[in-house]
Design a protein around this motif. Structure first.
Motif, short mmCIF file in Angstrom:
data_model
loop_
_atom_site.label_atom_id
_atom_site.label_comp_id
_atom_site.label_asym_id
_atom_site.label_seq_id
_atom_site.Cartn_x
_atom_site.Cartn_y
_atom_site.Cartn_z
N GLY A 93 0.83 -1.20 0.00
CA GLY A 93 0.00 0.00 0.00
C GLY A 93 0.86 1.24 0.00
O GLY A 93 1.82 1.34 0.77
N THR A 94 0.55 2.18 -0.87
CA THR A 94 1.28 3.45 -0.94
C THR A 94 0.60 4.53 -0.12
O THR A 94 1.17 5.59 0.12
N ALA A 95 -0.61 4.26 0.30
CA ALA A 95 -1.36 5.19 1.16
C ALA A 95 -2.35 4.35 1.96
O ALA A 95 -2.64 3.20 1.63
N ALA A 96 -2.84 4.95 3.04
CA ALA A 96 -3.78 4.23 3.90
C ALA A 96 -5.04 3.86 3.11
O ALA A 96 -5.49 4.64 2.26
N PRO A 97 -5.59 2.67 3.34
CA PRO A 97 -5.18 1.67 4.33
C PRO A 97 -3.99 0.83 3.85
O PRO A 97 -3.84 0.59 2.65
N ARG A 310 -1.88 2.26 9.86
CA ARG A 310 -0.47 2.37 10.23
C ARG A 310 0.41 1.95 9.06
O ARG A 310 0.21 0.89 8.46
N GLU A 311 1.44 2.74 8.80
CA GLU A 311 2.29 2.48 7.62
C GLU A 311 3.29 1.37 7.86
O GLU A 311 3.52 0.54 6.98
#
Length: 313
Positions: A93-97, A310-311
């Motif tokens: 994932g590059t962004a949430a989620p 959370r990343e």
């Protein structure tokens, strides 16, 4: 004089770079329901004779540090315990989620430093070299959803001030039992009254000779994924599988309406043939003490996927 109260207790956690060495910073405040984590050092009675009937002073034995921590199963903090149990996740994932995939069978498991604090005493206990031996929880119709992490630690250090520094905070989004579902080979599995899941690393303590009495580490042994399902007996589906000795995949999942989810997939589950008892006029139930094995297609026993905001872990 202030007395210790559980309501004031706090817990901080950080992963270690070097086993048994607490990091100087990077601790996160962890939600927990109870903790038996502690160190004990028994006394050995003197066996010497010739000094009368009264015994001589005892001597100290080796130090043992371990215990259980009961934690909520939530969308963010539970990832720390999954990382400790399974190893570093594969995050996409590059962004949430973000999707964090934890896989069984890792040869390398991280160690943690965990500090429990009672500020009113004050007493702060830092447990270094913590590793997860087992991680278990239950699925049922109602109640609070928690998991129990059984820990093996290297040692304990007591202080009157915290060594964890400024704690990072997390947003607590708990899963509930009503968010849970169980599927078998992709199909909903009905008539389930309750389920138990236990993942074990079978840690082997390295008990070398040291002047401080601590262990040198803990090596993971054969992993195990076991549990039990209580079934309201309505058909022969699971019994036939048990009789035939065939595996199936089972998925234990929780999903929040906001998009966060926790999914454990046991890729090859084997069921024992159960005893079907009619104990009275009530409904008939059957218990299956299942165990999982390595699946030849995926190459592993289980996969746990945590989807949240959370990343990294």
């Amino acid at each position: 004089m202030a007395r210790a109260q559980g309501a004031r207790a706090q817990m901080a956690l950080a992963f270690e770079t070097t086993y048994g060495t607490p990091p100087a910073s990077g601790f996160t405040r962890m939600p927990f329901a109870s903790a038996t984590l502690g160190a004990e050092q028994p006394l050995l009675n003197s066996e010497l004779l010739g000094y009368g009937r009264d015994p001589l002073a005892p001597i100290k034995d080796a130090l043992t540090a371990d215990g259980n921590v009961v934690v909520p199963i939530d969308a963010e903090a539970f990832g720390f315990w999954l990382k400790a149990a399974f190893g570093q996740p594969i995050t996409t994932g590059t962004a949430a989620p973000y999707s964090h995939e934890f896989r069984s069978g890792s040869w390398v498991l991280p160690s943690m430093s965990i500090e429990t604090g009672m500020p009113e005493v004050p007493r702060f206990a830092m447990y270094s070299g913590c590793m997860i031996d087992t991680l278990s929880w239950q699925m049922q119709r109602s109640g609070l959803l928690t998991a129990t992490a059984s820990l093996v630690a290297q040692g304990e250090a007591i202080a009157t001030t915290s060594a964890a520094g400024t704690l990072a905070e997390i947003d607590l989004q708990r899963f509930g039992h009503f968010n849970g579902a169980i599927t078998r080979n992709g199909q909903p599995l009905g008539n389930i009254v309750s389920a138990e899941i236990t993942y074990a690393n079978t840690l082997d303590r390295i008990e070398t000779i040291r002047s401080d009495g601590r262990i040198d580490g803990a090596d993971p042994g054969m992993a195990a994924l076991t549990g039990r399902i209580e079934v309201r007996f309505a058909d022969q589906l699971l019994v036939n599988q048990a009789i035939n000795g065939e595996p199936c995949d089972m998925t234990f999942a929780y999903v929040l309406t906001s998009g966060e989810s926790l999914t454990l997939v046991a890729h090859a589950v084997y069921l024992p043939r159960p005893r079907i008892e009619i104990s009275g006029p009530q409904g008939v139930q059957a218990s299956f003490d299942w165990q999982a094995a390595k699946d030849p297609v995926t190459g592993r026993m289980c996969t746990v996927t945590l989807v949240n905001e959370r990343e990294t872990y």
